[in-house]
Design a protein around this motif. Structure first.
Motif, mmCIF file in Angstrom:
data_model
loop_
_atom_site.group_PDB
_atom_site.id
_atom_site.type_symbol
_atom_site.label_atom_id
_atom_site.label_comp_id
_atom_site.label_asym_id
_atom_site.label_seq_id
_atom_site.Cartn_x
_atom_site.Cartn_y
_atom_site.Cartn_z
ATOM 1 N N GLY A 80 0.944 -1.132 -0.088
ATOM 2 C CA GLY A 80 -0.037 0.019 -0.075
ATOM 3 C C GLY A 80 0.757 1.345 -0.091
ATOM 4 N N VAL A 84 1.207 4.522 -2.806
ATOM 5 C CA VAL A 84 1.055 5.904 -2.277
ATOM 6 C C VAL A 84 2.250 6.841 -3.073
ATOM 7 N N TYR A 109 -5.436 9.092 -3.914
ATOM 8 C CA TYR A 109 -5.490 8.664 -2.490
ATOM 9 C C TYR A 109 -6.786 7.909 -2.226
ATOM 10 N N LEU A 112 -7.437 4.685 -3.865
ATOM 11 C CA LEU A 112 -6.479 3.712 -3.451
ATOM 12 C C LEU A 112 -7.144 3.187 -1.975
ATOM 13 N N MET A 113 -7.606 4.017 -1.398
ATOM 14 C CA MET A 113 -8.382 3.619 0.135
ATOM 15 C C MET A 113 -9.547 2.456 -0.179
ATOM 16 N N THR A 115 -8.993 0.074 -2.101
ATOM 17 C CA THR A 115 -8.380 -1.314 -2.438
ATOM 18 C C THR A 115 -7.896 -1.950 -0.960
ATOM 19 N N GLY A 118 -4.670 -0.516 -0.008
ATOM 20 C CA GLY A 118 -4.764 0.747 0.586
ATOM 21 C C GLY A 118 -5.289 0.874 1.889
ATOM 22 N N ASN A 178 -8.822 8.582 4.941
ATOM 23 C CA ASN A 178 -8.169 7.392 5.472
ATOM 24 C C ASN A 178 -9.507 6.621 6.074
ATOM 25 N N GLY A 181 -11.058 3.854 3.932
ATOM 26 C CA GLY A 181 -10.559 2.395 4.108
ATOM 27 C C GLY A 181 -11.209 1.672 5.302
#
Length: 242
Positions: A80, A84, A109, A112-113, A115, A118, A178, A181
């Motif tokens: 992860g 980034v 970002y 990505l969170m 995944t 992430g 964040n 996630g």
């Protein structure tokens, strides 16, 4: 007497690069299976036997790639972090105002969170890592935070972002990102791209200088919202939020 024809025997071993590639692919397969299990059940509840079962291999086979479960945990986290890092490298290479770079980073970002790798950045407890690996992880987190602050400070300097405290603004943005996630579900109504589009607008529009907002919102590489909020007219609705 004529010599016998030379017969070229095919080697039972794959060429070095092919062997390394095959090993890397198998290693990544272990990480993908492990990170799914860690996120589904929690790190402490998952056994290496379960990871092996999901891959249809034996537990001893896992030790060809990793020394133990804690190493797998760190490598999942590292995957992860590397994603980034690659995003930040790409954003820096693209240039632009501080606001443009901030929006690109927020968009990438956020996606990505959504995944597994992430989510591992915010769902895994660094206390489960060795002290050395935990220090590596904390340093990476500081680099990510510093990048958010840097883009905000650049935007203030170049006039694309309102004067503010870069540290607090970065905390607010990273906190919102964040949390994706924690709550994102792959079977939910919104796709990662849709979430990234919305979060990019919501987390940065308050920072943009008003007289430049119409142009800076059209950030290259960041899709624009397709469904702007429309005013509701007519009879007032009543009832719950469902």
């Amino acid at each position: 007497m004529s010599s016998a024809p030379h017969i070229r025997l095919s080697s039972p071993w794959l060429p070095f690069e092919s062997r390394r590639r095959a090993r890397d692919e198998k290693r990544e397969a272990v990480l993908r299976a492990a990170v799914q299990l860690f996120l589904e059940q929690g790190y402490h509840r998952v056994t290496l036997n379960e990871v092996a079962d999901r891959l249809n291999i034996t537990k001893p086979a896992l030790y060809n790639y990793f020394r133990g479960k804690d190493e797998i945990l760190f490598e999942c986290w590292s995957m992860g972090a590397e994603l980034v890092d690659s995003v930040i490298t790409e954003v820096n290479a693209g240039g632009g105002s501080g606001l443009v770079k901030l929006r690109k980073l927020v968009h990438a970002y956020a996606a990505l969170m959504a995944t597994d790798f992430g989510a591992s950045l915010v769902r895994f407890d660094l206390r489960d890592l060795t002290e050395q690996n935990a220090n590596v992880a904390r340093a990476a987190k500081r680099r990510i935070d510093a990048t958010f602050r840097q883009y905000i400070a650049e935007g203030i300097a170049d006039g694309s972002i309102r004067p503010c405290d870069p540290k607090l603004a970065a905390f607010a943005i990273a906190g919102g990102l964040n949390w994706i996630g924690h709550w994102y579900r792959s079977d939910g109504e919104l796709s990662p791209t849709a979430i990234a589009d919305e979060f990019t607008v919501r987390l940065t529009e308050g920072l943009a200088i008003e007289d430049r907002q119409q142009t800076t919102r059209k950030t290259p590489g960041v899709p624009q919202r397709r469904n702007p909020v429309r005013k509701v007219t007519g009879k007032k609705r009543t009832g719950g939020t469902g």
